[in-house]
Design an enzyme around this catalytic site. Structure first.
Site, mmCIF file in Angstrom:
data_model
loop_
_atom_site.group_PDB
_atom_site.id
_atom_site.type_symbol
_atom_site.label_atom_id
_atom_site.label_comp_id
_atom_site.label_asym_id
_atom_site.label_seq_id
_atom_site.Cartn_x
_atom_site.Cartn_y
_atom_site.Cartn_z
ATOM 1 C CD GLN A 26 60.876 -23.309 3.907
ATOM 2 O OE1 GLN A 26 60.070 -22.404 4.096
ATOM 3 N NE2 GLN A 26 60.553 -24.586 3.975
ATOM 4 C CG ASP A 74 32.586 -21.229 2.885
ATOM 5 O OD1 ASP A 74 32.013 -20.853 1.831
ATOM 6 O OD2 ASP A 74 33.208 -20.460 3.623
#
Length: 208
Positions: A26, A74
């Site tokens: 890629q 979080d």
């Protein structure tokens, strides 16, 4: 998101290319874009853009049918132009988090700095927003914590008990008084932000 049109691809490439790389399979680019914020492009195809992250997460969460005993958020701090300040809003707590909790379930979130001088940035209003959205804020005394610990473990903890936990989570007198007096409710329309700005805000300033 599919193939990028030629004109869109040219526009993206004319903007700042933060990083570029290639694997055996890629070609990878991380771009700064005006319409989309940071964008990940693989082999000429737009994979993910900063502007989509909040909407994608919110939609995926709404589609989930599971309910939980505990949800912990979080999250990144709410900064202007950042990707997730909407996850601190009253509507998010009421229409996304609460339906995902079991009866008696607990939601925990970080809420920015809680210092004497910094807590009024976002901490106090997020605290008040949770207080407004919650059916029953979760509070336990040191004795109640000790009893719950006793029922869940064999023997005893070496360091943690109810008094240790409550003392470590006790805020200063000035901050507690400020929280009691806070009236601001965090919404999309009147959000507060801590110091700093996300890429969307910076891009707006560059356009003016």
């Amino acid at each position: 998101m599919g193939d990028i049109s030629i004109s869109m691809l040219i526009m993206l490439l004319l903007l700042r290319e933060r990083a570029v790389g290639a694997s055996q399979y890629q070609h990878i680019q991380l771009l700064d874009t005006k319409p989309f914020g940071k964008a990940l492009v693989i082999d000429g195809k737009l994979q993910s853009a900063e502007i989509d992250e909040f909407n994608t997460m919110r939609l995926n969460w709404k589609r989930r049918e599971e309910v939980y005993d505990v949800i912990i958020g979080d999250l990144a701090d709410p900064i202007e132009g950042g990707p997730c300040y909407q996850l601190y809003t009253k509507s998010f707590y009421e229409f996304v988090v609460k339906p995902s909790l079991n009866q008696g379930g607990i939601f925990v979130t970080q809420a920015g700095p809680a210092g004497i001088f910094s807590h009024t940035e976002v901490f106090s209003c997020i605290y008040n927003t949770l207080r407004q959205a919650s059916d029953s804020p979760f509070t336990l005394t040191a004795d109640e914590l000790d009893l719950r610990i006793k029922h869940r473990i064999k023997g005893e903890n070496r360091y943690l008990d109810g008094k240790t936990f409550t003392s470590s989570s006790t805020l200063s007198k000035a901050v507690r008084k400020s929280l009691d007096n806070e009236t601001h409710v965090y919404t999309e329309g009147n959000a507060r932000f801590i110091y700093g700005h996300g890429s969307a805000y910076k891009q707006q300033q560059q356009q003016h």
